[in-house]
Design a protein around this motif. Structure first.
Motif, short mmCIF file in Angstrom:
data_model
loop_
_atom_site.label_atom_id
_atom_site.label_comp_id
_atom_site.label_asym_id
_atom_site.label_seq_id
_atom_site.Cartn_x
_atom_site.Cartn_y
_atom_site.Cartn_z
N PRO A 133 0.88 -1.23 -0.23
CA PRO A 133 0.10 0.06 -0.05
C PRO A 133 0.71 1.40 -0.03
CG PRO A 133 -0.06 -1.04 2.45
CD PRO A 133 0.82 -1.73 1.33
N SER A 134 2.06 1.23 -0.09
CA SER A 134 2.96 2.44 -0.26
C SER A 134 2.37 3.51 -1.06
CB SER A 134 4.55 2.07 -0.12
OG SER A 134 4.72 1.28 -1.68
N PRO A 135 2.16 3.32 -2.26
CA PRO A 135 1.72 4.28 -3.14
C PRO A 135 0.60 5.14 -2.82
CG PRO A 135 1.42 2.28 -4.30
CD PRO A 135 2.20 2.06 -3.12
N PHE B 281 -2.27 9.42 0.22
CA PHE B 281 -3.09 9.94 1.28
C PHE B 281 -2.50 11.20 1.93
CE2 PHE B 281 -3.77 9.64 6.08
CZ PHE B 281 -5.08 9.96 6.02
N ILE B 282 -1.24 10.81 2.14
CA ILE B 282 -0.42 12.06 2.93
C ILE B 282 -0.57 13.39 1.92
CG2 ILE B 282 1.77 12.62 3.47
CD1 ILE B 282 2.50 9.91 3.79
N GLN C 177 9.44 16.30 -1.47
CA GLN C 177 10.59 15.85 -0.36
C GLN C 177 9.86 15.86 0.97
OE1 GLN C 177 10.60 18.54 -2.59
NE2 GLN C 177 12.61 18.57 -3.42
N THR C 178 8.47 16.62 0.99
CA THR C 178 7.98 16.38 2.57
C THR C 178 7.07 15.30 2.46
OG1 THR C 178 7.56 18.87 2.25
CG2 THR C 178 6.14 17.69 3.72
N VAL C 179 6.64 14.63 1.48
CA VAL C 179 5.93 13.59 1.20
C VAL C 179 6.72 12.33 1.57
CG1 VAL C 179 4.45 11.79 -0.12
CG2 VAL C 179 4.18 14.36 -0.17
N THR C 180 7.87 12.67 0.95
CA THR C 180 9.19 11.35 1.41
C THR C 180 9.65 11.48 2.72
OG1 THR C 180 9.82 11.64 -0.81
CG2 THR C 180 11.49 10.45 0.79
N PHE D 290 -2.42 11.73 8.64
CA PHE D 290 -1.32 11.06 8.54
C PHE D 290 -0.56 11.00 9.77
CE2 PHE D 290 -0.09 15.17 6.74
CZ PHE D 290 0.74 15.50 7.52
N GLU D 291 -0.67 12.02 10.75
CA GLU D 291 0.34 11.94 11.97
C GLU D 291 -0.34 10.66 12.71
OE1 GLU D 291 -0.15 16.22 10.92
OE2 GLU D 291 -1.35 14.46 10.83
N MET D 292 -1.55 10.36 12.69
CA MET D 292 -2.07 8.93 13.34
C MET D 292 -1.43 7.85 13.14
SD MET D 292 -6.03 9.94 13.70
CE MET D 292 -6.61 8.41 14.40
N ILE D 293 -0.86 7.72 11.75
CA ILE D 293 -0.29 6.64 11.27
C ILE D 293 1.14 6.41 11.88
CG2 ILE D 293 0.53 5.28 9.14
CD1 ILE D 293 -1.47 7.09 7.46
#
Length: 407
Positions: free
Chosen positions: A38-40, A45-46, A61-64, A121-124
């Motif tokens: 599910p990485s992509p 989602f991010i 860069q932020t997504v990475t 995404f912080e919850m992940i």
């Protein structure tokens, strides 16, 4: 194998193995490999979550960076869980620690399931950290529980012993939540099993409770030979106080064991297994494997891993631990060199990192072959004697007295 199966089914040992297997090793392996498929979708989602929150598209860069935090949070949590094992198992015992470990995994699973609905995404990241804590705590406590509950003849077997359906954009949170069901089963099942017999006898001095625990796990019998072994170990520990980590590292009598553990752990972590498992999507994508076929290749990798684990658990008591170590490391080193050559011959994909992995595997193979003693069918005290007899490590061991340092 029939004899082993009869021993496992006389009591509740086989059920305990299945419960602990679903609660710890399965969880660890799943969360190490499940991020590939599910990485992509998670990165998408991010990107979407960031855009809805700040009304701007985040830089790549932020997504990475966020994706890297999600991956590394599991390792950081694992470290925190591992270093807390000593305190928790000493304070609450092995069984209660295993229940608490699965509580971490359950809470983490619920958080990751609700993260998509909360658009966070912080919850992940938080969920991955809690899952890592549960994995680090459960891996050590679970091995300790099984090792202290099993006869030395079966200790090696017990210690070893859905992505395709849910790897879609709409279901990635369900995929990461799925193992939580097994955590709940383990958490509810653990009260039905006794505490580790060795812990009951050596640390709490309850001989009758130890005997009842052995009978519960392994069937009827007086188990006097096993109890005598534990009493001999307890006598060797008499007068020895619990030491700190710094004092343990300074203890020359166990220095060879510590060096061996550290070297083998580093070699395993740097063997490339974790990197290939976590980043298999990117690696296979760069190798020009069609995107819609990557999940099937990843599934094949996971299947090979499972088959190798099953085969190792079946032959470990026959071949011993040492041959499996140096043959496994040696085979991985050879394969990694071949992968590097093949990928660089085919378009030069910059795969020299595999050579680094190969070097660590070679180091693990050589160290296991020349310096690691065989521990098959040996008690802990006998293993200490073997390490102390290694002449190459004589300068490190120093003391000839054989005592066990309690943790």
């Amino acid at each position: 194998m029939d004899n082993i199966f009869r021993k496992l089914t006389r009591g509740r040992a086989l059920i305990l193995i299945l419960v602990l297997g679903l609660g710890v090793p399965f969880q660890t392996g799943f969360h190490m490999t499940s991020m590939s498929s599910p990485s992509p979708f998670i990165q998408s989602f991010i990107n979407t979550s960031w855009h809805q929150r700040y009304e701007e598209t985040p830089p790549p860069q932020t997504v990475t960076l966020v994706w890297s935090l999600i991956i590394s949070a599991y390792a950081v949590g694992g470290l925190c869980g591992a270093v807390s094992v000593k305190f928790l198992v000493g304070r609450f015992g092995r069984k209660k620690t295993m229940i608490g470990n699965n509580l971490f995994l359950t809470v983490g699973g619920v958080i990751v399931l609700t993260s998509k609905f909360a658009n966070s995404f912080e919850m992940i990241v938080v969920a991955r950290f809690l899952m890592g804590v549960g994995a680090g705590l459960g891996s050590s406590a679970g091995q300790m529980y099984l090792g202290e509950s099993s006869p030395k003849q079966l200790r090696g077997i017990l210690s070893l012993s859905m992505g395709e359906l849910l790897g879609h954009e709409d279901l990635w949170s369900v995929l990461l939540f799925a193992p939580t069901c097994f955590s709940v089963v383990t958490m509810l099942s653990m009260p039905l099993f006794p505490e580790a017999p060795r812990y009951l006898l050596i640390e709490r001095g309850e001989t009758s409770a130890c005997r009842r625990a052995l009978q519960s796990l392994w069937g009827p019998g007086d188990y006097q030979a096993e109890i005598d072994e534990m009493l001999a170990e307890k006598a060797a520990l008499k007068g020895r106080r619990t030491v700190s980590l710094l004092e343990l590292l300074q203890d020359r009598s166990v220095r060879c064991q510590i060096i061996t553990i550290v070297i083998l752990a580093i070699c395993f972590q740097m063997s490339g297994v974790s990197a290939v498992s976590i980043f298999s999507f990117d690696i296979l994508n760069k190798a020009n494997v069609p995107v819609d076929q990557i999940r099937y290749v990843t599934l094949g990798l996971g299947g090979a891993d499972v088959l190798a684990s099953i085969a190792s658990s079946m032959i470990v008591e026959g071949t011993g631990r040492r041959p499996l170590l140096f043959v496994g490391f040696g085979a991985m080193s050879t394969v990694l060199v071949l992968i590097t050559i093949m990928l660089n011959l085919k378009e030069g994909l910059g795969s020299y990192c595999f050579l680094l992995f190969a070097c660590f595997c070679l180091l693990g193979a050589l160290y296991s072959f020349f310096l690691v003693p065989e521990t098959k069918g040996k008690t802990q005290m006998e293993v200490f004697q073997q390490f102390n007899a290694i002449t190459v490590c004589g300068m490190f061991c120093g003391q000839r007295q054989i005592t066990e340092t309690p943790l």
